[in-house]
Design a protein around this motif. Structure first.
Motif, PDB file in Angstrom:
ATOM      1  N   ALA A  22       0.840  -1.203   0.000  1.00 21.28           N
ATOM      2  CA  ALA A  22       0.000   0.000   0.000  1.00 21.28           C
ATOM      3  C   ALA A  22       0.875   1.253   0.000  1.00 21.28           C
ATOM      4  O   ALA A  22       0.596   2.217  -0.715  1.00 21.28           O
ATOM      5  N   ALA A  23       1.939   1.233   0.795  1.00 16.20           N
ATOM      6  CA  ALA A  23       2.855   2.379   0.839  1.00 16.20           C
ATOM      7  C   ALA A  23       3.485   2.618  -0.526  1.00 16.20           C
ATOM      8  O   ALA A  23       3.609   3.768  -0.977  1.00 16.20           O
ATOM      9  N   LEU A  24       3.868   1.551  -1.194  1.00 15.66           N
ATOM     10  CA  LEU A  24       4.532   1.690  -2.488  1.00 15.66           C
ATOM     11  C   LEU A  24       3.561   2.037  -3.610  1.00 15.66           C
ATOM     12  O   LEU A  24       3.986   2.495  -4.673  1.00 15.66           O
ATOM     13  N   ARG A  25       2.275   1.860  -3.383  1.00 17.85           N
ATOM     14  CA  ARG A  25       1.252   2.277  -4.358  1.00 17.85           C
ATOM     15  C   ARG A  25       0.867   3.748  -4.186  1.00 17.85           C
ATOM     16  O   ARG A  25       0.194   4.314  -5.029  1.00 17.85           O
ATOM     17  N   ASP A  26       1.257   4.333  -3.066  1.00 19.96           N
ATOM     18  CA  ASP A  26       0.900   5.715  -2.767  1.00 19.96           C
ATOM     19  C   ASP A  26       1.480   6.640  -3.834  1.00 19.96           C
ATOM     20  O   ASP A  26       2.611   6.440  -4.283  1.00 19.96           O
ATOM     21  N   PRO A  27       0.745   7.664  -4.244  1.00 17.06           N
ATOM     22  CA  PRO A  27       1.247   8.586  -5.273  1.00 17.06           C
ATOM     23  C   PRO A  27       2.562   9.280  -4.921  1.00 17.06           C
ATOM     24  O   PRO A  27       3.287   9.687  -5.822  1.00 17.06           O
ATOM     25  N   ILE A  28       2.884   9.404  -3.639  1.00 22.66           N
ATOM     26  CA  ILE A  28       4.159  10.039  -3.282  1.00 22.66           C
ATOM     27  C   ILE A  28       5.234   9.032  -2.892  1.00 22.66           C
ATOM     28  O   ILE A  28       6.272   9.399  -2.341  1.00 22.66           O
ATOM     29  N   LEU A  31       8.864   9.664  -3.467  1.00 19.18           N
ATOM     30  CA  LEU A  31       9.548  10.607  -2.581  1.00 19.18           C
ATOM     31  C   LEU A  31       9.875   9.994  -1.219  1.00 19.18           C
ATOM     32  O   LEU A  31      10.635  10.572  -0.453  1.00 19.18           O
ATOM     33  N   ALA A  32       9.293   8.864  -0.927  1.00 25.41           N
ATOM     34  CA  ALA A  32       9.436   8.302   0.408  1.00 25.41           C
ATOM     35  C   ALA A  32      10.225   7.001   0.473  1.00 25.41           C
ATOM     36  O   ALA A  32      10.777   6.682   1.518  1.00 25.41           O
ATOM     37  N   PHE A  33      10.280   6.268  -0.609  1.00 26.15           N
ATOM     38  CA  PHE A  33      10.882   4.945  -0.571  1.00 26.15           C
ATOM     39  C   PHE A  33      11.856   4.744  -1.719  1.00 26.15           C
ATOM     40  O   PHE A  33      11.604   5.195  -2.836  1.00 26.15           O
ATOM     41  N   LEU A  34      12.950   4.060  -1.447  1.00 23.25           N
ATOM     42  CA  LEU A  34      13.911   3.735  -2.496  1.00 23.25           C
ATOM     43  C   LEU A  34      13.508   2.450  -3.215  1.00 23.25           C
ATOM     44  O   LEU A  34      13.930   2.208  -4.335  1.00 23.25           O
ATOM     45  N   GLU A  35      12.684   1.623  -2.574  1.00 22.73           N
ATOM     46  CA  GLU A  35      12.192   0.395  -3.183  1.00 22.73           C
ATOM     47  C   GLU A  35      10.978   0.715  -4.051  1.00 22.73           C
ATOM     48  O   GLU A  35      10.177   1.596  -3.731  1.00 22.73           O
ATOM     49  N   VAL A 104       8.513   4.759   6.858  1.00 24.52           N
ATOM     50  CA  VAL A 104       7.438   5.493   7.512  1.00 24.52           C
ATOM     51  C   VAL A 104       6.284   5.644   6.516  1.00 24.52           C
ATOM     52  O   VAL A 104       6.467   6.142   5.408  1.00 24.52           O
ATOM     53  N   PHE A 105       5.110   5.196   6.922  1.00 21.32           N
ATOM     54  CA  PHE A 105       3.934   5.304   6.056  1.00 21.32           C
ATOM     55  C   PHE A 105       2.680   5.405   6.895  1.00 21.32           C
ATOM     56  O   PHE A 105       2.505   4.663   7.865  1.00 21.32           O
ATOM     57  N   ASN A 146      10.395  16.588  -0.179  1.00 19.75           N
ATOM     58  CA  ASN A 146       9.309  16.121   0.678  1.00 19.75           C
ATOM     59  C   ASN A 146       9.256  16.932   1.983  1.00 19.75           C
ATOM     60  O   ASN A 146       9.459  16.396   3.073  1.00 19.75           O
ATOM     61  N   PRO A 147       8.962  18.239   1.879  1.00 24.25           N
ATOM     62  CA  PRO A 147       8.953  19.072   3.087  1.00 24.25           C
ATOM     63  C   PRO A 147       7.865  18.690   4.089  1.00 24.25           C
ATOM     64  O   PRO A 147       8.027  18.899   5.282  1.00 24.25           O
ATOM     65  N   ARG A 148       6.778  18.116   3.620  1.00 23.25           N
ATOM     66  CA  ARG A 148       5.714  17.709   4.549  1.00 23.25           C
ATOM     67  C   ARG A 148       6.223  16.635   5.500  1.00 23.25           C
ATOM     68  O   ARG A 148       6.013  16.703   6.709  1.00 23.25           O
ATOM     69  N   ALA A 149       6.931  15.646   4.955  1.00 21.06           N
ATOM     70  CA  ALA A 149       7.491  14.593   5.814  1.00 21.06           C
ATOM     71  C   ALA A 149       8.540  15.184   6.756  1.00 21.06           C
ATOM     72  O   ALA A 149       8.565  14.857   7.942  1.00 21.06           O
ATOM     73  N   GLU A 150       9.380  16.065   6.231  1.00 17.86           N
ATOM     74  CA  GLU A 150      10.402  16.673   7.088  1.00 17.86           C
ATOM     75  C   GLU A 150       9.755  17.427   8.250  1.00 17.86           C
ATOM     76  O   GLU A 150      10.238  17.371   9.385  1.00 17.86           O
ATOM     77  N   ALA A 151       8.655  18.104   7.990  1.00 16.76           N
ATOM     78  CA  ALA A 151       7.962  18.843   9.055  1.00 16.76           C
ATOM     79  C   ALA A 151       7.452  17.892  10.140  1.00 16.76           C
ATOM     80  O   ALA A 151       7.542  18.199  11.333  1.00 16.76           O
ATOM     81  N   VAL A 152       6.952  16.728   9.735  1.00 13.72           N
ATOM     82  CA  VAL A 152       6.494  15.729  10.713  1.00 13.72           C
ATOM     83  C   VAL A 152       7.674  15.274  11.568  1.00 13.72           C
ATOM     84  O   VAL A 152       7.580  15.206  12.797  1.00 13.72           O
ATOM     85  N   TYR A 153       8.795  14.973  10.928  1.00 11.57           N
ATOM     86  CA  TYR A 153       9.972  14.502  11.667  1.00 11.57           C
ATOM     87  C   TYR A 153      10.479  15.576  12.628  1.00 11.57           C
ATOM     88  O   TYR A 153      10.871  15.279  13.755  1.00 11.57           O
ATOM     89  N   ARG A 154      10.445  16.810  12.211  1.00 13.96           N
ATOM     90  CA  ARG A 154      10.911  17.908  13.072  1.00 13.96           C
ATOM     91  C   ARG A 154      10.015  18.061  14.306  1.00 13.96           C
ATOM     92  O   ARG A 154      10.495  18.376  15.388  1.00 13.96           O
ATOM     93  N   ARG A 155       8.710  17.840  14.142  1.00 11.35           N
ATOM     94  CA  ARG A 155       7.797  17.941  15.289  1.00 11.35           C
ATOM     95  C   ARG A 155       8.126  16.911  16.367  1.00 11.35           C
ATOM     96  O   ARG A 155       7.820  17.116  17.543  1.00 11.35           O
ATOM     97  N   VAL A 156       8.747  15.805  15.972  1.00 11.20           N
ATOM     98  CA  VAL A 156       9.108  14.761  16.929  1.00 11.20           C
ATOM     99  C   VAL A 156      10.489  15.025  17.530  1.00 11.20           C
ATOM    100  O   VAL A 156      10.867  14.387  18.507  1.00 11.20           O
TER     101      VAL A 156
END
Length: 183
Positions: A22-28, A31-35, A104-105, A146-156
């Protein structure tokens, strides 16, 4: 919404495989996975079984998933131990024991709910709880676009380290390293 965060067990291998697909079918996903989806689909069941078993043992790798009240898997994160000289490490091999957050998905319907932060919190908690090797640093990589993902990581609590990995692809890109140190 209330989620249950749990560790993937050996018997969860089919569900673990499905959430990865499901993660690898995601439109983004690019930007998130090397596989790629094609690579994951080509893996035999034994691969998924071994990965689920490694998570269940929890000595070198742990995969967490988030379930809703109906036990549907809405998100996942994997964290693995990296030791000095680890040739499997992405980018620069570590100088000291650390963990590396990957995979992360969160399902689209659960995005923006705080679920990613809960999953990352579980990954950090597991990392800090390891008695041996003692982990002082947890890292991850995020695609430069992928600034949206970076923003999530920064919040943690993750911060840029200044290290980037150039990924040679049809269109080369950089993966930016972020890390958090034990508090």
């Amino acid at each position: 919404m209330i989620y249950t965060i749990k560790t993937v067990r050996r018997e969860d291998w089919r569900e673990a495989k499905e959430i990865r697909l499901a993660a690898l079918r995601d439109p983004i996903a690019h930007l998130a996975f090397l596989e790629t989806l094609e690579q994951a689909l080509a893996r035999p069941d034994e691969f998924w079984q071994d990965r689920a078993q490694a998570s269940a043992e929890g000595t070198s790798l742990r995969q967490f998933v988030a379930e809703d009240a109906d036990r549907a898997w809405l998100g996942t994160v994997t964290v693995r131990v990296e030791l000095p000289g680890d040739e499997k490490a992405f980018g620069e091999p570590p100088k000291a024991p650390q963990t590396h957050v990957v995979g992360v998905f969160v399902q689209p319907a659960a995005r923006g709910t705080g679920l990613a932060q809960q999953l990352l919190g579980a990954a950090l908690e597991w990392s800090w709880s390891l008695p041996e090797p003692r982990i002082e640093r947890v890292r991850l990589h995020v695609h430069e676009a992928n600034p949206r993902a970076e923003a999530v990581y920064r919040r943690v609590g993750f911060e840029r380290t200044g290290y980037e990995v150039l990924v040679p692809d049809e269109t080369p890109f950089h993966e930016i390293e972020l890390a958090v140190r034990r508090g």
